[in-house]
Scaffold this motif. Structure first.
Motif, mmCIF file in Angstrom:
data_model
loop_
_atom_site.group_PDB
_atom_site.id
_atom_site.type_symbol
_atom_site.label_atom_id
_atom_site.label_comp_id
_atom_site.label_asym_id
_atom_site.label_seq_id
_atom_site.Cartn_x
_atom_site.Cartn_y
_atom_site.Cartn_z
ATOM 1 N N LEU A 75 31.978 39.927 36.658
ATOM 2 C CA LEU A 75 33.016 39.424 35.755
ATOM 3 C C LEU A 75 34.259 40.299 35.807
ATOM 4 C CD1 LEU A 75 34.048 37.568 33.513
ATOM 5 C CD2 LEU A 75 32.751 38.946 31.867
ATOM 6 N N ALA A 76 34.075 41.609 35.801
ATOM 7 C CA ALA A 76 35.232 42.506 35.864
ATOM 8 C C ALA A 76 36.037 42.280 37.141
ATOM 9 C CB ALA A 76 34.768 43.961 35.776
ATOM 10 N N ALA A 77 35.340 42.083 38.259
ATOM 11 C CA ALA A 77 36.038 41.843 39.519
ATOM 12 C C ALA A 77 36.747 40.498 39.505
ATOM 13 C CB ALA A 77 35.050 41.908 40.678
ATOM 14 N N ALA A 78 36.117 39.489 38.916
ATOM 15 C CA ALA A 78 36.742 38.167 38.843
ATOM 16 C C ALA A 78 37.995 38.198 37.984
ATOM 17 C CB ALA A 78 35.747 37.148 38.296
ATOM 18 N N LEU A 79 37.937 38.877 36.860
ATOM 19 C CA LEU A 79 39.119 38.965 35.990
ATOM 20 C C LEU A 79 40.246 39.723 36.676
ATOM 21 C CD1 LEU A 79 37.445 39.671 32.521
ATOM 22 C CD2 LEU A 79 38.346 37.501 33.384
ATOM 23 N N ALA A 80 39.902 40.739 37.458
ATOM 24 C CA ALA A 80 40.941 41.459 38.209
ATOM 25 C C ALA A 80 41.606 40.536 39.218
ATOM 26 C CB ALA A 80 40.339 42.678 38.902
ATOM 27 N N SER A 81 40.825 39.656 39.850
ATOM 28 C CA SER A 81 41.404 38.711 40.791
ATOM 29 C C SER A 81 42.304 37.712 40.089
ATOM 30 C CB SER A 81 40.293 37.968 41.543
ATOM 31 O OG SER A 81 40.826 37.021 42.447
ATOM 32 N N LEU A 82 41.833 37.160 38.980
ATOM 33 C CA LEU A 82 42.645 36.182 38.245
ATOM 34 C C LEU A 82 43.917 36.813 37.702
ATOM 35 C CD1 LEU A 82 39.838 34.329 36.256
ATOM 36 C CD2 LEU A 82 41.078 33.474 38.256
ATOM 37 N N GLY A 83 43.821 38.046 37.264
ATOM 38 C CA GLY A 83 44.975 38.708 36.667
ATOM 39 C C GLY A 83 45.917 39.349 37.659
ATOM 40 N N GLY A 84 45.472 39.502 38.906
ATOM 41 C CA GLY A 84 46.302 40.143 39.909
ATOM 42 C C GLY A 84 46.135 41.646 39.963
ATOM 43 N N ALA A 85 45.386 42.209 39.010
ATOM 44 C CA ALA A 85 45.144 43.653 38.962
ATOM 45 C C ALA A 85 44.107 43.920 37.887
ATOM 46 C CB ALA A 85 46.423 44.430 38.649
ATOM 47 N N PRO A 86 43.339 45.002 38.021
ATOM 48 C CA PRO A 86 42.395 45.348 36.965
ATOM 49 C C PRO A 86 43.114 45.557 35.640
ATOM 50 C CG PRO A 86 41.935 46.613 38.951
ATOM 51 C CD PRO A 86 43.251 45.917 39.178
ATOM 52 N N GLY A 87 42.549 45.010 34.575
ATOM 53 C CA GLY A 87 43.122 45.177 33.241
ATOM 54 C C GLY A 87 44.192 44.181 32.869
ATOM 55 N N ALA A 88 44.630 43.366 33.820
ATOM 56 C CA ALA A 88 45.678 42.395 33.495
ATOM 57 C C ALA A 88 45.170 41.308 32.562
ATOM 58 C CB ALA A 88 46.238 41.768 34.775
ATOM 59 N N VAL A 89 43.883 41.018 32.640
ATOM 60 C CA VAL A 89 43.247 40.069 31.729
ATOM 61 C C VAL A 89 42.325 40.854 30.813
ATOM 62 C CG1 VAL A 89 41.722 38.063 31.534
ATOM 63 C CG2 VAL A 89 43.369 38.192 33.404
ATOM 64 N N GLY A 90 42.593 40.825 29.518
ATOM 65 C CA GLY A 90 41.737 41.516 28.568
ATOM 66 C C GLY A 90 40.387 40.833 28.450
ATOM 67 N N HIS A 91 39.409 41.578 27.960
ATOM 68 C CA HIS A 91 38.078 40.986 27.859
ATOM 69 C C HIS A 91 37.259 41.630 26.749
ATOM 70 C CE1 HIS A 91 33.757 40.425 28.759
ATOM 71 N NE2 HIS A 91 34.188 39.198 28.979
#
Length: 345
Positions: A75-91
């Motif tokens: 999930l962390a890797a998927a959110l980094a992909s969707l956001g363009g960078a780690p942490g760009a999408v909060g969770h």
């Protein structure tokens, strides 16, 4: 795109990508605040580990704690992909949300972990509850226990849009249905000044429920089965194609229903400009999603499709889940919009 932030609420890791991936990626690419709340860690999910998609993780299936821990990393890797960078999408995981600041002076009514309820396929593309769902299953969590936690997130983040499944959970998974119900209840609690939820009331969020036009879904299935690249993939891997004429899951809505829903009642999100982010997120969920790829000629960087019949605007790509049935990546995501709870009647 409304001014303000986006909050997506999902049942399991991978749902954020499969149901709302383009929406999340588009919002993040525009520099808007975006976050995901996940209700369980997918402890009871199947694990894909086949010769054509070797993950080496078959041992995790049936080992709830180990699979949950691994799916957190996916999930962390998927959110980094969707956001363009780690942490760009909060969770946040829903069961980790504290209610200690509630005016009632109490925490949530249950401190137990919210667990995957499991499912059983009851028809092509349609799921139902597992017979052996545990007492800790999310589908059995008291509604207001889960909803109060989500309401606290809504009040803290004050989003313009909250996105989740339609009322039947997309395809009937009991955790998806519960997530929809929890989200609706949470928006009501977040707007209620008398609700025992920490933070200032917030009733200005629209509810966006993910749906798909039935015509687009059937056309995408037909295009997928007709594309030479898809046929070659199926021949090499043993994957099958869905029947475009079979009954569709609940998320599919008649085109006329969506056309007649009224002005601003349906939002369409273009997938092509963020296709690379969405496919990257699918690949990050390797235990759950296999063979995610663009259709020949799909140009996500330019936000266009051109050059081949496969990428004529009907089909951008494909993927398969553990049922080994290929599914199309369609050119648009669609959402039914409900006005904010706090808006005038």
């Amino acid at each position: 795109m409304r001014d303000g932030g986006l909050l997506a609420v999902h049942a399991h890791p991978d749902d954020e990508t499969l149901a709302t991936g383009a929406l999340l990626a588009s919002w993040a690419a525009a520099g808007r605040p975006v976050a995901v709340v996940t209700c369980t860690r997918g402890e009871r999910g199947e694990v894909i580990d086949t010769p054509s998609h070797p993950t080496g993780l078959a041992r995790l299936e049936g080992d709830g704690p180990a699979l949950a821990a691994h799916r957190e990393t996916e999930l962390a890797a998927a959110l980094a992909s969707l956001g363009g960078a780690p942490g760009a999408v909060g969770h946040a995981f829903l069961d980790a949300v504290e209610l200690s600041g509630a005016r009632s002076g109490e925490r949530a009514t249950s401190d137990r972990r919210f667990e995957d309820s499991g499912m059983a396929w009851i028809a092509p593309g349609v799921a139902g509850p597992a017979d052996d769902a545990p007492p800790t299953a999310f589908a059995r969590v008291p509604l207001d226990d889960a909803a109060a936690r989500l309401a606290a997130v809504v009040r803290a983040r004050r989003p313009a849009v909250v996105a989740t499944y339609e009322e039947q959970g997309g395809y009937g998974h009991p955790d998806h249905v519960r997530t929809h119900d929890v989200t609706v209840r949470a928006l009501a609690l977040a707007a209620d000044p008398d609700a025992p939820v920490p933070g200032e009331p917030w009733g200005d969020a629209e509810l966006w429920r993910a749906v798909t036009p039935s015509g687009a879904l059937r056309a995408g299935r037909r295009a997928l089965a007709a594309t030479p690249a898809g046929q070659d993939l199926a021949a090499r891997t043993g994957l099958t194609f869905p029947d475009p004429d079979e009954p569709l899951p609940p998320l599919a809505r008649h085109d006329a229903e969506l056309r007649d829903a009224g002005p601003h009642a349906v939002v369409q999100v273009d997938v092509a400009p963020v296709l690379d982010r969405v496919l990257g997120a699918m690949r990050a969920h390797a235990t759950q999603v296999q063979h995610a790829a663009p259709a020949p000629g799909a140009d996500s960087a330019a936000g266009t499709t051109a050059g081949t019949a496969e990428a004529d605007g009907t089909l951008l790509g494909w993927y398969a889940l553990s049922n080994d049935v290929l599914a199309p990546v369609l050119p648009h995501e669609h959402y039914l919009v409900s006005r904010p709870v706090g808006s005038p009647r």
